[in-house]
Write a protein that holds these residues in place. Structure first.
Motif, PDB file in Angstrom:
ATOM      1  N   MET A 125       3.153  15.443 -11.165  1.00 53.22           N
ATOM      2  CA  MET A 125       2.608  15.457 -12.530  1.00 53.22           C
ATOM      3  C   MET A 125       1.336  16.307 -12.630  1.00 53.22           C
ATOM      4  O   MET A 125       1.215  17.123 -13.537  1.00 53.22           O
ATOM      5  N   ALA A 126       0.395  16.100 -11.706  1.00 52.36           N
ATOM      6  CA  ALA A 126      -0.876  16.841 -11.761  1.00 52.36           C
ATOM      7  C   ALA A 126      -0.801  18.169 -11.003  1.00 52.36           C
ATOM      8  O   ALA A 126      -1.741  18.957 -11.035  1.00 52.36           O
ATOM      9  N   LEU A 127       0.306  18.382 -10.288  1.00 59.35           N
ATOM     10  CA  LEU A 127       0.576  19.629  -9.563  1.00 59.35           C
ATOM     11  C   LEU A 127      -0.444  19.943  -8.472  1.00 59.35           C
ATOM     12  O   LEU A 127      -0.724  21.108  -8.185  1.00 59.35           O
ATOM     13  N   LEU A 128      -0.959  18.891  -7.825  1.00 62.23           N
ATOM     14  CA  LEU A 128      -1.830  19.099  -6.665  1.00 62.23           C
ATOM     15  C   LEU A 128      -0.967  19.320  -5.432  1.00 62.23           C
ATOM     16  O   LEU A 128       0.185  18.856  -5.373  1.00 62.23           O
ATOM     17  N   LYS A 129      -1.530  19.975  -4.445  1.00 61.22           N
ATOM     18  CA  LYS A 129      -0.836  20.116  -3.164  1.00 61.22           C
ATOM     19  C   LYS A 129      -0.755  18.733  -2.525  1.00 61.22           C
ATOM     20  O   LYS A 129      -1.679  17.922  -2.633  1.00 61.22           O
ATOM     21  N   GLY A 136       0.820  -1.210   0.000  1.00 68.16           N
ATOM     22  CA  GLY A 136       0.000   0.000   0.000  1.00 68.16           C
ATOM     23  C   GLY A 136       0.851   1.255   0.000  1.00 68.16           C
ATOM     24  O   GLY A 136       0.547   2.231  -0.697  1.00 68.16           O
ATOM     25  N   TYR A 137       1.933   1.214   0.758  1.00 66.85           N
ATOM     26  CA  TYR A 137       2.832   2.369   0.823  1.00 66.85           C
ATOM     27  C   TYR A 137       3.441   2.661  -0.554  1.00 66.85           C
ATOM     28  O   TYR A 137       3.437   3.803  -1.016  1.00 66.85           O
ATOM     29  N   PHE A 138       3.958   1.627  -1.211  1.00 70.66           N
ATOM     30  CA  PHE A 138       4.580   1.849  -2.521  1.00 70.66           C
ATOM     31  C   PHE A 138       3.552   2.313  -3.550  1.00 70.66           C
ATOM     32  O   PHE A 138       3.865   3.130  -4.416  1.00 70.66           O
ATOM     33  N   SER A 139       2.330   1.819  -3.414  1.00 68.04           N
ATOM     34  CA  SER A 139       1.255   2.324  -4.278  1.00 68.04           C
ATOM     35  C   SER A 139       1.027   3.806  -4.012  1.00 68.04           C
ATOM     36  O   SER A 139       0.835   4.598  -4.932  1.00 68.04           O
ATOM     37  N   SER A 140       1.056   4.182  -2.729  1.00 66.96           N
ATOM     38  CA  SER A 140       0.835   5.588  -2.377  1.00 66.96           C
ATOM     39  C   SER A 140       1.974   6.475  -2.858  1.00 66.96           C
ATOM     40  O   SER A 140       1.755   7.618  -3.246  1.00 66.96           O
ATOM     41  N   VAL A 141       3.198   5.948  -2.856  1.00 70.09           N
ATOM     42  CA  VAL A 141       4.349   6.714  -3.362  1.00 70.09           C
ATOM     43  C   VAL A 141       4.129   7.067  -4.835  1.00 70.09           C
ATOM     44  O   VAL A 141       4.306   8.214  -5.249  1.00 70.09           O
ATOM     45  N   ILE A 142       3.720   6.066  -5.597  1.00 68.71           N
ATOM     46  CA  ILE A 142       3.503   6.290  -7.033  1.00 68.71           C
ATOM     47  C   ILE A 142       2.342   7.264  -7.246  1.00 68.71           C
ATOM     48  O   ILE A 142       2.447   8.211  -8.029  1.00 68.71           O
ATOM     49  N   MET A 143       1.240   7.025  -6.519  1.00 71.35           N
ATOM     50  CA  MET A 143       0.076   7.905  -6.689  1.00 71.35           C
ATOM     51  C   MET A 143       0.381   9.329  -6.236  1.00 71.35           C
ATOM     52  O   MET A 143      -0.038  10.292  -6.881  1.00 71.35           O
ATOM     53  N   LEU A 144       1.113   9.478  -5.132  1.00 74.37           N
ATOM     54  CA  LEU A 144       1.493  10.826  -4.673  1.00 74.37           C
ATOM     55  C   LEU A 144       2.355  11.515  -5.724  1.00 74.37           C
ATOM     56  O   LEU A 144       2.164  12.696  -6.013  1.00 74.37           O
ATOM     57  N   TRP A 145       3.319  10.789  -6.254  1.00 72.35           N
ATOM     58  CA  TRP A 145       4.184  11.370  -7.274  1.00 72.35           C
ATOM     59  C   TRP A 145       3.360  11.843  -8.471  1.00 72.35           C
ATOM     60  O   TRP A 145       3.550  12.952  -8.968  1.00 72.35           O
ATOM     61  N   LEU A 146       2.432  10.984  -8.916  1.00 75.36           N
ATOM     62  CA  LEU A 146       1.586  11.365 -10.051  1.00 75.36           C
ATOM     63  C   LEU A 146       0.748  12.601  -9.744  1.00 75.36           C
ATOM     64  O   LEU A 146       0.640  13.514 -10.561  1.00 75.36           O
ATOM     65  N   LEU A 147       0.162  12.628  -8.545  1.00 78.07           N
ATOM     66  CA  LEU A 147      -0.725  13.733  -8.195  1.00 78.07           C
ATOM     67  C   LEU A 147       0.022  15.022  -7.859  1.00 78.07           C
ATOM     68  O   LEU A 147      -0.428  16.112  -8.190  1.00 78.07           O
ATOM     69  N   VAL A 148       1.181  14.894  -7.193  1.00 76.98           N
ATOM     70  CA  VAL A 148       1.925  16.086  -6.768  1.00 76.98           C
ATOM     71  C   VAL A 148       2.839  16.600  -7.884  1.00 76.98           C
ATOM     72  O   VAL A 148       2.777  17.773  -8.254  1.00 76.98           O
TER      73      VAL A 148
END
Length: 126
Positions: A93-97, A79-91
């Motif tokens: 790439m998508a420039l979310l806070k 779950g953590y590694f999934s969150s790392v990838i998703m955070l990277w994409l959202l922060v």
């Protein structure tokens, strides 16, 4: 009905774990820690809280505590590694806070981890 009750208890314990995770995450961000480091430390603290609450209240399992903890941590690592990838994409790439991105991904991770933990970590011993 028993599975619904179990899922609700899991979610309640998960809310406590996720709240722990998010509070630690926000606190560490305020200390100017890199968002991925804050995510790791928050996630780890929330995972420990969640394990002990779920062990006691949701699944009422008392045997093989260390083995179950290791399994729970392994599921948590996925779950953590999934969150790392998703955070990277959202922060990045998508420039979310980071604070918003973390809130978006938490429900996804909870559902995935519940499914795995129910089948593997807290499966009753034979």
């Amino acid at each position: 009905m028993a599975k619904l009750r179990e899922f609700i208890l899991y979610c309640f314990c998960g809310v406590v774990g996720v709240t722990t995770d998010y509070i630690v995450f926000l606190y560490l961000l305020k200390l100017d820690l890199w968002y991925q480091s804050a995510n790791f430390l928050g996630y780890l603290s929330g995972t420990f809280v969640s394990f002990f609450l779920n062990r006691k209240f949701t699944f009422a399992i008392k045997d093989k505590v260390y083995l179950r903890l290791i399994k729970f941590l392994m599921v948590g690592a996925a779950g953590y590694f999934s969150s790392v990838i998703m955070l990277w994409l959202l922060v990045d790439m998508a420039l979310l806070k980071a604070e918003i991105a973390k809130l978006i991904l938490l429900p996804v991770i909870v559902i995935i981890q519940y499914s795995i933990n129910r089948k593997i970590t807290f499966k009753a011993s034979k």
